[in-house]
Design a protein around this motif. Structure first.
Motif, PDB file in Angstrom:
ATOM      1  N   ASP A   1      41.415  18.525 -29.839  1.00 50.59           N
ATOM      2  CA  ASP A   1      42.126  18.101 -31.039  1.00 50.59           C
ATOM      3  C   ASP A   1      41.166  18.237 -32.215  1.00 50.59           C
ATOM      4  N   PRO A   2      41.220  19.366 -32.945  1.00 48.17           N
ATOM      5  CA  PRO A   2      40.259  19.589 -34.034  1.00 48.17           C
ATOM      6  C   PRO A   2      40.281  18.484 -35.081  1.00 48.17           C
ATOM      7  N   GLU A   3      41.467  17.941 -35.386  1.00 45.03           N
ATOM      8  CA  GLU A   3      41.538  16.884 -36.399  1.00 45.03           C
ATOM      9  C   GLU A   3      40.822  15.633 -35.911  1.00 45.03           C
ATOM     10  N   GLU A   4      41.050  15.271 -34.646  1.00 44.87           N
ATOM     11  CA  GLU A   4      40.359  14.099 -34.098  1.00 44.87           C
ATOM     12  C   GLU A   4      38.861  14.345 -34.054  1.00 44.87           C
ATOM     13  N   GLU A   5      38.467  15.563 -33.690  1.00 45.67           N
ATOM     14  CA  GLU A   5      37.051  15.902 -33.632  1.00 45.67           C
ATOM     15  C   GLU A   5      36.393  15.696 -34.996  1.00 45.67           C
ATOM     16  N   ALA A   6      37.064  16.164 -36.052  1.00 44.48           N
ATOM     17  CA  ALA A   6      36.520  16.027 -37.397  1.00 44.48           C
ATOM     18  C   ALA A   6      36.445  14.561 -37.814  1.00 44.48           C
ATOM     19  N   LEU A   7      37.477  13.784 -37.496  1.00 48.25           N
ATOM     20  CA  LEU A   7      37.480  12.369 -37.847  1.00 48.25           C
ATOM     21  C   LEU A   7      36.369  11.620 -37.125  1.00 48.25           C
ATOM     22  N   LEU A   8      36.181  11.918 -35.847  1.00 50.01           N
ATOM     23  CA  LEU A   8      35.119  11.254 -35.086  1.00 50.01           C
ATOM     24  C   LEU A   8      33.749  11.640 -35.625  1.00 50.01           C
ATOM     25  N   ALA A   9      33.575  12.919 -35.941  1.00 53.05           N
ATOM     26  CA  ALA A   9      32.296  13.363 -36.491  1.00 53.05           C
ATOM     27  C   ALA A   9      31.992  12.641 -37.794  1.00 53.05           C
ATOM     28  N   ASP A  10      33.025  12.466 -38.627  1.00 48.69           N
ATOM     29  CA  ASP A  10      32.826  11.748 -39.890  1.00 48.69           C
ATOM     30  C   ASP A  10      32.476  10.289 -39.636  1.00 48.69           C
ATOM     31  N   SER A  11      33.115   9.677 -38.631  1.00 46.29           N
ATOM     32  CA  SER A  11      32.883   8.252 -38.373  1.00 46.29           C
ATOM     33  C   SER A  11      31.473   8.009 -37.844  1.00 46.29           C
ATOM     34  N   VAL A  12      30.968   8.917 -37.039  1.00 43.63           N
ATOM     35  CA  VAL A  12      29.611   8.774 -36.503  1.00 43.63           C
ATOM     36  C   VAL A  12      28.585   9.247 -37.520  1.00 43.63           C
ATOM     37  N   GLY A  13      28.947  10.278 -38.262  1.00 40.87           N
ATOM     38  CA  GLY A  13      28.003  10.912 -39.180  1.00 40.87           C
ATOM     39  C   GLY A  13      27.604  12.250 -38.612  1.00 40.87           C
ATOM     40  N   LEU A  14      28.133  13.323 -39.193  1.00 37.33           N
ATOM     41  CA  LEU A  14      27.867  14.644 -38.634  1.00 37.33           C
ATOM     42  C   LEU A  14      26.378  14.957 -38.649  1.00 37.33           C
ATOM     43  N   ALA A  15      25.691  14.536 -39.704  1.00 32.94           N
ATOM     44  CA  ALA A  15      24.250  14.794 -39.756  1.00 32.94           C
ATOM     45  C   ALA A  15      23.543  14.132 -38.577  1.00 32.94           C
ATOM     46  N   LEU A  16      23.992  12.927 -38.210  1.00 35.43           N
ATOM     47  CA  LEU A  16      23.385  12.250 -37.064  1.00 35.43           C
ATOM     48  C   LEU A  16      23.666  13.024 -35.786  1.00 35.43           C
ATOM     49  N   LEU A  17      24.886  13.543 -35.624  1.00 34.16           N
ATOM     50  CA  LEU A  17      25.204  14.332 -34.433  1.00 34.16           C
ATOM     51  C   LEU A  17      24.324  15.574 -34.353  1.00 34.16           C
ATOM     52  N   VAL A  18      24.074  16.183 -35.503  1.00 29.96           N
ATOM     53  CA  VAL A  18      23.211  17.372 -35.527  1.00 29.96           C
ATOM     54  C   VAL A  18      21.810  17.009 -35.059  1.00 29.96           C
TER      55      VAL A  18
END
Length: 280
Positions: free
Chosen positions: A85-102
């Motif tokens: 689910d690309p939309e859910e993926e984007a929302l989760l990345a935003d909630s965690v912080g994409l920079a942190l995931l990187v």
């Protein structure tokens, strides 16, 4: 244990997502963990929540370790896999912080586990230690090293606010498909260079001129939805994720308030040499 698993599913999925950075892989981890739980003798389990977290964390650790041999997948093949689910993926990345995931993607599996479980979910080190086959003191050191990677980026450039503003506008225009806004951010003689891992070619790609560069950026609209601002060697950059892994990094040079150069880095060896941190 079925009721306990369902009661704690949201937390267990949150653990798996932060460990793996991908909703699809997080769901796979939960499915694997459930199979293990359903076959286990749970009669002596005194703390179901902690025990279930341990099971999920071990599954995720194994998945992270098996990931290494797939790191050289071509970008086209990785992108073709898609996400649940690309939309859910984007929302989760935003909630965690994409920079942190990187940044988490740059950590060794054991470091990532220690940091995620302790710093994000307050799991004690004496519970983390058996998962990584270390002493509690050694597990603490793993988390400490990870913490330094997350928070200890190189001293940023003096013009960081300007970089953040210009690169942020570039990402917003790319995400929104706003060609004119993107064109206005590019120097007329801007040059984009991309290594051979972006698109397999005999030679690195070179594109010159604002309009051709902007047209190329529009072609990456889908990938830009899972992109965010990070620091790369102390300068603002754009990082793009595929299935929770850092796949592409865009580094920028400037002429005043205009982008004069874009370096698209996708080769694993080059990415590994870049110190990545959160923008703050």
């Amino acid at each position: 244990m079925t009721e306990e698993f369902e009661a704690h599913r949201a937390r267990l999925r949150a653990v798996a997502y932060r460990m793996l950075g991908s909703t699809g892989e997080a769901d796979d981890a939960l499915q694997d963990a459930w199979l293990r739980v359903s076959r286990a003798d749970t009669g002596d389990v005194e703390n179901p929540a902690a025990w279930l977290t341990t099971v999920v964390a071990r599954v995720c650790l194994n998945m992270l370790r098996s990931r290494e041999h797939r790191r050289e997948e071509p970008l086209e093949r990785a992108a073709a896999v898609g996400v649940a689910d690309p939309e859910e993926e984007a929302l989760l990345a935003d909630s965690v912080g994409l920079a942190l995931l990187v940044v988490l993607d740059t950590l060794a599996p054991a470091e990532r586990l220690a940091f995620v479980l302790h710093d994000m979910f307050q799991v004690p080190f004496d519970e983390i230690a058996p998962m990584v086959e270390k002493t509690p003191a050694a597990a603490r050191q793993l988390a400490s090293r990870a913490r330094r990677r997350v928070k200890g980026a190189p001293s940023p450039s003096a013009d960081l606010p300007r970089q953040r503003r210009v690169v942020g506008a570039y990402l917003a225009a790319t995400r929104g498909g706003d060609f004119d806004a993107l064109l206005a951010l590019l120097h007329p003689d801007v040059v984009l260079r991309a290594d051979r891992a972006v698109v397999p070619t005999p030679e690195p790609i070179l594109v010159a001129g604002a309009r051709p560069v902007a047209e190329g950026a529009m072609a990456s609209l889908g990938r830009a939805q899972l992109a965010g601002l990070v620091l790369a060697d102390g300068r603002v950059a754009v990082a793009m994720l595929e299935h929770g892994r850092l796949r592409v990094l865009l580094r920028f040079t400037f002429d005043g308030d205009l982008i004069s150069g874009i370096d698209v880095v996708a080769e694993r060896e080059r990415l590994a040499e870049i110190e990545v941190g959160t923008v703050g």
